[in-house]
Design a protein around this motif. Structure first.
Motif, PDB file in Angstrom:
ATOM      1  N   MET A  13      18.420 -16.171  14.155  1.00 31.45           N
ATOM      2  CA  MET A  13      18.975 -15.429  15.288  1.00 31.45           C
ATOM      3  C   MET A  13      18.547 -13.965  15.311  1.00 31.45           C
ATOM      4  N   LYS A  14      18.176 -13.460  14.160  1.00 30.15           N
ATOM      5  CA  LYS A  14      17.751 -12.061  14.080  1.00 30.15           C
ATOM      6  C   LYS A  14      16.462 -11.825  14.857  1.00 30.15           C
ATOM      7  N   HIS A  15      15.747 -12.911  15.172  1.00 25.02           N
ATOM      8  CA  HIS A  15      14.433 -12.776  15.802  1.00 25.02           C
ATOM      9  C   HIS A  15      14.385 -13.305  17.239  1.00 25.02           C
ATOM     10  N   ILE A  16      15.535 -13.699  17.782  1.00 29.22           N
ATOM     11  CA  ILE A  16      15.554 -14.282  19.127  1.00 29.22           C
ATOM     12  C   ILE A  16      15.143 -13.273  20.197  1.00 29.22           C
ATOM     13  N   LYS A  17      15.487 -12.010  20.000  1.00 28.15           N
ATOM     14  CA  LYS A  17      15.146 -11.003  21.014  1.00 28.15           C
ATOM     15  C   LYS A  17      14.037 -10.078  20.527  1.00 28.15           C
ATOM     16  N   SER A  18      13.213  -9.684  21.481  1.00 27.15           N
ATOM     17  CA  SER A  18      12.138  -8.731  21.181  1.00 27.15           C
ATOM     18  C   SER A  18      12.741  -7.347  21.024  1.00 27.15           C
ATOM     19  N   PRO A  19      11.971  -6.389  20.500  1.00 32.02           N
ATOM     20  CA  PRO A  19      12.483  -5.013  20.392  1.00 32.02           C
ATOM     21  C   PRO A  19      12.938  -4.447  21.736  1.00 32.02           C
ATOM     22  N   GLU A  20      12.373  -4.985  22.822  1.00 37.51           N
ATOM     23  CA  GLU A  20      12.747  -4.518  24.164  1.00 37.51           C
ATOM     24  C   GLU A  20      13.971  -5.265  24.720  1.00 37.51           C
TER      25      GLU A  20
END
Length: 214
Positions: A13-20
Motif C-alpha cells: 500500500m505504501k506504493h499505490i500512489k505516485s509522489p504526485e
C-alpha cells in the motif's frame, strides 16, 4: 508465513500512489492480489463434508442456470487479470489506474460488461466486502464467520447482485469456515488484530477514491 496474511499488502500500500498523488495501476492490483489468499482460505479450512456439500450446491446451480450465473461479475481474480492484461499492453500509457477508464469513457465503451471500467468497479466492490468482513471480525469477536460474512455481504455486494448471485452467495456463506481456525491461519507469526486494523484504516481511502472516480 512471516508476519500475518496482511503483512505483504500493508507494505504494498505504501506504493499505490505516485509522489504526485496519482493512483498507480500495478501497485493497486498487486495489493488486491496479495489479499486474495484470504478468499482461498475459506475453501481450504472448510471440513471435507462441507466441501462436498458446497460442490453439490455448485453443480446444482450450474445445471439449473448454466452460463447465466451472475456471480461471474464478482470474480475477483478475473477482474484483476482483465486490468492486468490491459496494463501490460502499454505499461507507460496505463501507468495511472484511471487512464484506462478515461480512455473507455472517451470511446463510449466504459459501460460494456467486459470493460476495464466494469472490472475495476467490481474489483473495488469485492475489496469493500473484504474490508467490511475484517471490520466485523475486529468489532464482533463473538460472531461466527457465517455471521460476519453475512453482515458484510449485506452491507456491500448484496445490493448489486441479482437473485441468482444473491442466492448462491447466501448458500456459500453458510459454509464459512470455523472462525478460530480461520484466525489462526491468517495470523501467521504476526499480530493479526493489529495488522487487520491497520489494513481496515489504510486500504479503504483507495477504494473510496475509486468509487468517486467511477
Amino acid at each position: 508465513m512471516e508476519g500475518s496474511v496482511f503483512t505483504p499488502s500493508l507494505e504494498g500500500m505504501k506504493h499505490i500512489k505516485s509522489p504526485e498523488g496519482e493512483m498507480l495501476t500495478k501497485p493497486f492490483l498487486d495489493v488486491c492480489k496479495l489479499i486474495l489468499p484470504v478468499l482461498g482460505l475459506f475453501v481450504f479450512i472448510i471440513p471435507s463434508s462441507k466441501r462436498l456439500k458446497a460442490l453439490a450446491v455448485s453443480v446444482a446451480f450450474t445445471d439449473k442456470f448454466g452460463s447465466a450465473m451472475s456471480l461471474v461479475k464478482s470474480d475477483v481474480g478475473g477482474n484483476i487479470s482483465r486490468l492486468e492484461k490491459k496494463y501490460e499492453t502499454d505499461p507507460a500509457k496505463y501507468n495511472h489506474l484511471y487512464s484506462m477508464v478515461k480512455e473507455e469513457v472517451d470511446c463510449k465503451t466504459a459501460t460494456d460488461s467486459s470493460s476495464c471500467t466494469n472490472g475495476l468497479l467490481w474489483l473495488t466492490r469485492a475489496m469493500d466486502f473484504l474490508v467490511e468482513l475484517f471490520r466485523n471480525l475486529l468489532a464482533h469477536p463473538d460472531w461466527t464467520m457465517t455471521e460476519s460474512c453475512t453482515d458484510s455481504y449485506g452491507k456491500t455486494l448484496k445490493k448489486f447482485h441479482g437473485w441468482i448471485a444473491s442466492s448462491a452467495f447466501t448458500v456459500a456463506l453458510k459454509l464459512a469456515p470455523d472462525r478460530k481456525k480461520f484466525m489462526e491461519v491468517i495470523a501467521g507469526t504476526g499480530d493479526v488484530n493489529a495488522d487487520m486494523e491497520k489494513f481496515c484504516s489504510t486500504f479503504p481511502p483507495f477504494l473510496e477514491e475509486n468509487h468517486k472516480y467511477l
